[in-house]
Design an enzyme around this catalytic site. Structure first.
Site, PDB file in Angstrom:
ATOM      1  N   GLU A 162     -45.864 -15.018 -23.459  1.00  0.00           N
ATOM      2  CA  GLU A 162     -44.535 -15.607 -23.286  1.00  0.00           C
ATOM      3  C   GLU A 162     -43.761 -15.066 -22.079  1.00  0.00           C
ATOM      4  O   GLU A 162     -42.697 -14.451 -22.227  1.00  0.00           O
ATOM      5  CB  GLU A 162     -43.696 -15.391 -24.555  1.00  0.00           C
ATOM      6  N   GLU A 340     -49.577 -18.082 -31.848  1.00  0.00           N
ATOM      7  CA  GLU A 340     -48.516 -17.674 -32.786  1.00  0.00           C
ATOM      8  C   GLU A 340     -47.926 -18.911 -33.429  1.00  0.00           C
ATOM      9  O   GLU A 340     -47.618 -19.898 -32.757  1.00  0.00           O
ATOM     10  CB  GLU A 340     -47.358 -16.943 -32.076  1.00  0.00           C
TER      11      GLU A 340
HETATM   12  C1  FCB Z   1     -42.459 -14.486 -30.234  1.00  0.00           C
HETATM   13  C2  FCB Z   1     -43.063 -13.146 -29.852  1.00  0.00           C
HETATM   14  C3  FCB Z   1     -43.511 -12.315 -31.010  1.00  0.00           C
HETATM   15  C4  FCB Z   1     -42.599 -12.424 -32.205  1.00  0.00           C
HETATM   16  C5  FCB Z   1     -42.289 -13.870 -32.511  1.00  0.00           C
HETATM   17  C6  FCB Z   1     -41.387 -14.067 -33.706  1.00  0.00           C
HETATM   18  O1  FCB Z   1     -41.567 -14.887 -29.249  1.00  0.00           O
HETATM   19  O2  FCB Z   1     -44.147 -13.337 -28.981  1.00  0.00           O
HETATM   20  O3  FCB Z   1     -43.658 -10.993 -30.575  1.00  0.00           O
HETATM   21  O4  FCB Z   1     -41.492 -11.653 -32.029  1.00  0.00           O
HETATM   22  O5  FCB Z   1     -41.709 -14.495 -31.400  1.00  0.00           O
END
Ligand code: FCB
Length: 440
Positions: A162, A340
């Site tokens: 990110e 994620e």
């Molecule tokens: C993302 C991050 C991760 C976590 C999630 C909820 O932006 O990559 O580390 O904090 O959000």
């Protein structure tokens, strides 16, 4: 059913779970510094101990194996690997990841390391951090040290997690480390992060030709709240900045020009050849998705009845499927991995087995259904990593929000799988998401 090769995994990151902040030669990161400043973290906590994963990794890998997971996404802490500005390599830091990778492989879990999940060494921030072009070259050197040690056992290296959040939250809004607040610095940081990806990508190609090159980007699909010209224009700006700023240059499309102009970025940091480096082909795009953003230029009160997680983010699974189809049609990267997806929930219902989190289970199930639909439509998605394996340190929010499918008791460090973990395990075993009435 998902394709036979579909990967079921979980994700974490170094600062959020490892603890052991001053052990085996780890030097301070920008997050250590940022957490020490009063008012930065909601519960005044830090990652000094976190889930103590540094000491408990064997037990944690065993837990993943018991859940039947195929893959584990973790990040490597740069401050454990390179000790100072002169580039001294800390073998003790590498030893830890060496042990972790071996442990994972011995349990048939595929390791997916990310080289940078936000914990920049403080000594680099002292030289300007990501605003300084030199940090990108330092990143390539750090990457080399990791490749030299782990390259023989890793099939996919992810450079950054990110970069939008690193640049925006770290340098524009200041809500993350290092806590700076300048649009111009944010723009410079965004370019140097991409340059770091490009330089590290070159090293990965050269030194570990068998390995695939990946980067993880976060996406928040945007929708205008109305069809007013203002809302439409604002939505387009947000889309460029949050959803295209990194993917476009990586795909060879350059920076979104109009938005760069809108923010008065003259691109003076972009030197000859930078964009070529940045757009060298990647093998895998890591996708992080949590929510969508309905954009309005007016201060409208959002309808109260939208389903939300415990951090107030709207839950809207169809946006995920739309995103995945949209990414594939715009960029056609060879593969997509969901790196994620997950949600923080109140976690206030228990039975004798532990937390009964039907809300999280529903979130994961409905989002997996979207992944499945996208695959059926031809999007090459190779797996899904739930965020997160554990409850952990959620950056500026501290330990309040719980994203884990496994509960962590921070007093005893005991780990207890929640109902969603048992469901996820059964889903992985069946390679599907529809197991009828799961009563586990
Ligand atoms: C993302 C991050 C991760 C976590 C999630 C909820 O932006 O990559 O580390 O904090 O959000």
């Amino acid at each position: 059913m998902f394709p036979d090769t579909f990967l079921w995994g979980s994700a974490t990151s170094s600062y959020q779970i490892e603890g052991a902040h001053d052990v085996d030669g780890r030097v301070p990161s920008i997050w250590d510094t940022y957490c020490a400043i009063e008012g930065n973290i909601a519960d005044a906590s830090n990652g000094d101990v976190a889930c103590d994963h540094y000491n408990r990794y064997r037990e944690d890998v065993a837990l993943m194996a018991n859940l039947g997971l195929d893959a584990y996404r973790f990040s490597i802490a740069w401050p454990r690997i390179i000790s100072d500005l002169s580039g001294t390599v800390n073998e003790l830091g590498l030893d830890f990841y060496d042990r972790l990778v071996d442990e994972l492989l011995s349990r048939n879990i595929r390791p997916f390391p990310t080289l940078y999940h936000w914990d920049l060494p403080q000594y680099l921030e002292d030289e300007g951090g990501w605003v300084n072009r030199d940090t990108a070259y330092r990143f390539a050197e750090y990457t080399e040290a990791v490749l030299g040690r782990l390259g023989d056992r890793i099939d996919t290296f992810t450079t950054l997690n990110e970069p939008f959040v690193s640049a925006n939250h770290g340098y524009v809004t200041g809500e993350h480390a290092p806590g700076r607040t300048s649009m111009a610095e944010g723009m410079a940081a965004s370019h140097h992060l991409l340059l770091a990806h490009g330089l590290a990508g070159e090293r990965i190609r050269e030194l570990t030709p068998h390995a695939r090159l990946a980067i993880t980007l976060n996406f928040t699909p945007v929708e205008p709240a109305s069809d007013s010209a203002k809302d439409l224009a604002e939505t387009a700006l947000k889309d460029d900045l949050e959803n295209r700023w990194y993917a476009d240059p990586i795909a060879g499309l350059g920076y979104p020009t109009k938005t760069a102009e809108h923010y008065n970025w003259d691109q003076s940091e972009v030197l000859d050849d930078d964009l070529d480096l940045i757009s060298q082909p990647i093998d895998v795009l890591g996708v992080n998705y949590y929510t969508r953003n309905v954009v309005s230029t007016r201060n409208v009160l959002r309808p109260a009845d939208l389903p939300r997680n415990s951090m107030g983010w709207e839950i809207h699974a169809p946006s995920f499927g739309g995103l995945l189809r949209g990414l594939h049609s715009r960029y056609s990267f060879p593969a997509i991995l969901i790196t994620e997806n997950g949600c923080p929930m109140p976690d206030n219902i228990r039975d004798e087995q532990g937390i009964v989190d039907d809300d999280r289970l529903d979130y994961v199930r409905s989002h997996l259904a979207e992944v499945h639909g996208a695959i059926e439509d031809g999007v090459p998605i190779e797996g899904y990593m739930v965020w997160s394996l554990f409850d952990n340190f959620e950056w500026a929010w501290g330990y309040g929000p719980t994203f884990g499918i496994v509960e962590v008791n921070y007093r005893t460090q005991e780990r207890t799988p929640k109902k969603s973990a048992r469901w996820f395990s059964a889903a992985a075993a069946s390679n599907g998401f529809d197991m009828g009435d799961f009563d586990g």
